[in-house]
Write a protein that holds these residues in place. Structure first.
Motif, mmCIF file in Angstrom:
data_model
loop_
_atom_site.group_PDB
_atom_site.id
_atom_site.type_symbol
_atom_site.label_atom_id
_atom_site.label_comp_id
_atom_site.label_asym_id
_atom_site.label_seq_id
_atom_site.Cartn_x
_atom_site.Cartn_y
_atom_site.Cartn_z
ATOM 1 N N PRO A 11 0.840 -1.206 0.000
ATOM 2 C CA PRO A 11 0.000 0.000 0.000
ATOM 3 C C PRO A 11 0.872 1.253 0.000
ATOM 4 O O PRO A 11 2.000 1.249 0.493
ATOM 5 C CB PRO A 11 -0.782 -0.121 1.317
ATOM 6 N N VAL A 12 0.328 2.331 -0.529
ATOM 7 C CA VAL A 12 1.073 3.578 -0.610
ATOM 8 C C VAL A 12 1.475 4.076 0.773
ATOM 9 O O VAL A 12 2.597 4.545 0.987
ATOM 10 C CB VAL A 12 0.248 4.651 -1.341
ATOM 11 N N SER A 13 0.560 3.985 1.751
ATOM 12 C CA SER A 13 0.841 4.489 3.096
ATOM 13 C C SER A 13 2.024 3.762 3.718
ATOM 14 O O SER A 13 2.900 4.378 4.346
ATOM 15 C CB SER A 13 -0.396 4.337 3.981
ATOM 16 N N PHE A 14 2.094 2.438 3.534
ATOM 17 C CA PHE A 14 3.205 1.675 4.100
ATOM 18 C C PHE A 14 4.487 1.978 3.336
ATOM 19 O O PHE A 14 5.575 2.068 3.918
ATOM 20 C CB PHE A 14 2.893 0.175 4.044
ATOM 21 N N ASN A 15 4.380 2.144 2.025
ATOM 22 C CA ASN A 15 5.538 2.500 1.218
ATOM 23 C C ASN A 15 6.139 3.820 1.697
ATOM 24 O O ASN A 15 7.362 3.970 1.773
ATOM 25 C CB ASN A 15 5.111 2.606 -0.247
ATOM 26 N N GLN A 16 5.290 4.779 2.042
ATOM 27 C CA GLN A 16 5.758 6.055 2.545
ATOM 28 C C GLN A 16 6.450 5.901 3.889
ATOM 29 O O GLN A 16 7.455 6.563 4.165
ATOM 30 C CB GLN A 16 4.585 7.029 2.668
ATOM 31 N N ALA A 17 5.907 5.040 4.745
ATOM 32 C CA ALA A 17 6.504 4.832 6.059
ATOM 33 C C ALA A 17 7.914 4.241 5.933
ATOM 34 O O ALA A 17 8.839 4.654 6.630
ATOM 35 C CB ALA A 17 5.619 3.910 6.902
ATOM 36 N N VAL A 18 8.069 3.279 5.033
ATOM 37 C CA VAL A 18 9.398 2.701 4.805
ATOM 38 C C VAL A 18 10.334 3.758 4.227
ATOM 39 O O VAL A 18 11.504 3.853 4.615
ATOM 40 C CB VAL A 18 9.314 1.488 3.854
ATOM 41 N N GLY A 19 9.813 4.592 3.331
ATOM 42 C CA GLY A 19 10.620 5.661 2.756
ATOM 43 C C GLY A 19 11.127 6.642 3.793
ATOM 44 O O GLY A 19 12.141 7.324 3.584
ATOM 45 N N ALA A 20 10.443 6.717 4.938
ATOM 46 C CA ALA A 20 10.858 7.633 5.997
ATOM 47 C C ALA A 20 12.166 7.217 6.656
ATOM 48 O O ALA A 20 12.755 7.992 7.412
ATOM 49 C CB ALA A 20 9.759 7.742 7.055
ATOM 50 N N THR A 21 12.643 6.002 6.365
ATOM 51 C CA THR A 21 13.940 5.569 6.923
ATOM 52 C C THR A 21 15.112 6.066 6.087
ATOM 53 O O THR A 21 16.261 5.773 6.414
ATOM 54 C CB THR A 21 14.006 4.031 7.011
ATOM 55 N N THR A 22 14.848 6.813 5.013
ATOM 56 C CA THR A 22 15.920 7.328 4.168
ATOM 57 C C THR A 22 16.992 8.076 4.963
ATOM 58 O O THR A 22 18.185 7.888 4.715
ATOM 59 C CB THR A 22 15.359 8.227 3.051
ATOM 60 N N PRO A 23 16.621 8.961 5.928
ATOM 61 C CA PRO A 23 17.668 9.644 6.701
ATOM 62 C C PRO A 23 18.590 8.684 7.449
ATOM 63 O O PRO A 23 19.789 8.954 7.589
ATOM 64 C CB PRO A 23 16.872 10.512 7.681
ATOM 65 N N PHE A 24 18.040 7.560 7.917
ATOM 66 C CA PHE A 24 18.870 6.577 8.614
ATOM 67 C C PHE A 24 19.935 6.013 7.678
ATOM 68 O O PHE A 24 21.129 5.972 8.016
ATOM 69 C CB PHE A 24 17.991 5.443 9.152
ATOM 70 N N PHE A 25 19.516 5.583 6.495
ATOM 71 C CA PHE A 25 20.473 5.052 5.522
ATOM 72 C C PHE A 25 21.461 6.130 5.076
ATOM 73 O O PHE A 25 22.642 5.853 4.871
ATOM 74 C CB PHE A 25 19.735 4.481 4.307
ATOM 75 N N PHE A 29 0.999 -6.616 4.178
ATOM 76 C CA PHE A 29 2.453 -6.743 4.087
ATOM 77 C C PHE A 29 2.839 -7.821 3.066
ATOM 78 O O PHE A 29 2.239 -8.888 3.010
ATOM 79 C CB PHE A 29 3.034 -7.105 5.451
ATOM 80 N N HIS A 30 3.856 -7.508 2.242
ATOM 81 C CA HIS A 30 4.364 -8.446 1.240
ATOM 82 C C HIS A 30 5.888 -8.400 1.309
ATOM 83 O O HIS A 30 6.487 -7.342 1.140
ATOM 84 C CB HIS A 30 3.872 -8.051 -0.154
ATOM 85 N N LEU A 31 6.513 -9.554 1.545
ATOM 86 C CA LEU A 31 7.951 -9.601 1.803
ATOM 87 C C LEU A 31 8.762 -9.097 0.623
ATOM 88 O O LEU A 31 9.670 -8.263 0.789
ATOM 89 C CB LEU A 31 8.388 -11.030 2.159
ATOM 90 N N PHE A 32 8.453 -9.557 -0.595
ATOM 91 C CA PHE A 32 9.214 -9.116 -1.765
ATOM 92 C C PHE A 32 9.044 -7.615 -1.980
ATOM 93 O O PHE A 32 10.009 -6.903 -2.271
ATOM 94 C CB PHE A 32 8.769 -9.877 -3.012
ATOM 95 N N GLY A 33 7.813 -7.133 -1.846
ATOM 96 C CA GLY A 33 7.576 -5.704 -1.984
ATOM 97 C C GLY A 33 8.334 -4.908 -0.942
ATOM 98 O O GLY A 33 8.874 -3.827 -1.232
ATOM 99 N N PHE A 34 8.399 -5.447 0.283
ATOM 100 C CA PHE A 34 9.130 -4.777 1.361
ATOM 101 C C PHE A 34 10.627 -4.716 1.047
ATOM 102 O O PHE A 34 11.275 -3.681 1.247
ATOM 103 C CB PHE A 34 8.903 -5.530 2.675
ATOM 104 N N ILE A 35 11.173 -5.814 0.522
ATOM 105 C CA ILE A 35 12.601 -5.846 0.166
ATOM 106 C C ILE A 35 12.899 -4.823 -0.926
ATOM 107 O O ILE A 35 13.892 -4.099 -0.877
ATOM 108 C CB ILE A 35 13.007 -7.264 -0.284
ATOM 109 N N MET A 36 12.026 -4.757 -1.933
ATOM 110 C CA MET A 36 12.230 -3.792 -3.013
ATOM 111 C C MET A 36 12.111 -2.360 -2.497
ATOM 112 O O MET A 36 12.849 -1.461 -2.925
ATOM 113 C CB MET A 36 11.209 -4.023 -4.126
ATOM 114 N N CYS A 37 11.198 -2.136 -1.570
ATOM 115 C CA CYS A 37 11.002 -0.797 -1.009
ATOM 116 C C CYS A 37 12.218 -0.375 -0.189
ATOM 117 O O CYS A 37 12.682 0.772 -0.302
ATOM 118 C CB CYS A 37 9.742 -0.780 -0.146
ATOM 119 N N ILE A 38 12.751 -1.288 0.620
ATOM 120 C CA ILE A 38 13.956 -0.989 1.403
ATOM 121 C C ILE A 38 15.131 -0.730 0.466
ATOM 122 O O ILE A 38 15.941 0.186 0.678
ATOM 123 C CB ILE A 38 14.282 -2.162 2.350
ATOM 124 N N GLY A 39 15.233 -1.537 -0.609
ATOM 125 C CA GLY A 39 16.308 -1.343 -1.577
ATOM 126 C C GLY A 39 16.224 0.019 -2.254
ATOM 127 O O GLY A 39 17.237 0.706 -2.424
#
Length: 307
Positions: free
Chosen positions: A97-111, A149-159
């Motif tokens: 989902p877009v909302s979860f994708n945005q939440a993962v994107g919020a870790t950009t400052p950490f990386f 939640f989808h594991l492959f989608g999560f991996i791609m989003c983190i990448g």
């Protein structure tokens, strides 16, 4: 005076970003044009052409030659990493989902903070790093509470998120390193063609028939081509302003500023795949999202106090 210049840069960057977003939505709503990778390809073509015109014809900036194979390698890496962030982000939106994708994107400052330490040995104050903890913790909590939640989608989003962070740090090096320094316009002129070479096969493969569809839309309504050209030209100013803001602030500050505006549509129109915008959000997910936002606010305050 320098502060006013930086504020002006950031304002111009925000304004051009909003303009591109509105045009993206207009193309989607009026023409059903939902091909973000091809659109980013058009953006990079415009960046290549307009940078060349500005340097070679208008003489707005002096031409800088690539000085070494290592510098060329870094520029190539920048273009490829940019493409990976675009493609990875679009793949992840097919599964998350877009909302979860945005939440993962919020870790950009950490990386960004991690890559900055590894690649440049540049360290922030310890308080700054502490404020990044709730950002990451919020994403972890949101992951556990995400019903779709989808594991492959999560991996791609983190990448894709890590790729955005790496791009920010690498472009910061190319814009400020004494031995390999390039001005923003030259860096964009050299980086954009490399991105085109990577994005073209990705668009052909992942967005089947996009060239034929684009030609057909242009034939049916010549205004579509005009909107597409204007959108691409405006994207040139977005990318140029992005480089300038990186040069005059820092990669880490840049990424937190992005989060502060809610700009998780990076990559020239990833928001096109907002088909699941009404996805359900659990209480746990809301808690995670709130914690992430709180971390961004704390980071901003920490940076203000250290200035």
């Amino acid at each position: 005076m320098r502060s006013l210049f930086t504020i002006g840069l950031i304002s111009a960057w925000y304004s051009s970003n909003i303009g591109v977003l509105l045009l993206n939505k207009f193309l989607l709503s009026n023409y059903g044009f939902k091909y973000p990778i091809f659109l980013t390809l058009c953006h990079m073509l415009a960046c290549s052409l307009l940078s060349y015109i500005a340097i070679e014809w208008l003489k707005i900036a002096p031409l800088q030659r690539v000085r070494s194979r290592l510098q060329l390698l870094k520029i190539s890496a920048l273009g490829i990493i940019f493409c990976l962030s675009v493609v990875g982000g679009n793949i992840s939106l097919r599964y998350l989902p877009v909302s979860f994708n945005q939440a993962v994107g919020a870790t950009t400052p950490f990386f960004t903070a991690v890559f900055a330490v590894v690649m440049t040995a540049k360290r922030e104050g310890w308080v700054t790093y502490v404020t990044l903890i709730p950002v990451v913790a919020g994403v972890i909590i949101a992951s556990g509470g995400e019903p779709l939640f989808h594991l492959f989608g999560f991996i791609m989003c983190i990448g894709a998120t890590a790729a955005r962070a790496l791009k920010s740090v690498l472009q910061g090096i190319l814009l400020s390193s004494e031995g390999e320094k390039l001005n923003s316009m030259n860096l964009l002129m050299y980086m954009a063609p490399i991105a085109v070479l990577v994005l073209f096969p990705a668009a052909i493969y992942m967005e089947e028939g996009v060239i034929g569809i684009t030609v057909a839309l242009a034939r049916d309504d010549w205004k579509f081509l005009l909107y597409l050209l204007f959108n691409s030209a405006l994207a040139y100013f977005v990318n140029l302003a992005n480089f300038l803001v990186t040069k005059h602030t820092s990669p880490l500050t840049l990424q937190v500023k992005l989060l502060g505006t809610g700009k998780c549509k990076r990559g020239g129109g990833r928001g096109y795949i907002d088909h699941d915008i009404q996805n359900p959000v659990s209480v746990t997910g809301m808690l995670g999202y709130s914690l992430t936002v709180a971390g961004v606010v704390l980071y901003t305050e920490a940076k203000k106090r250290n200035m």
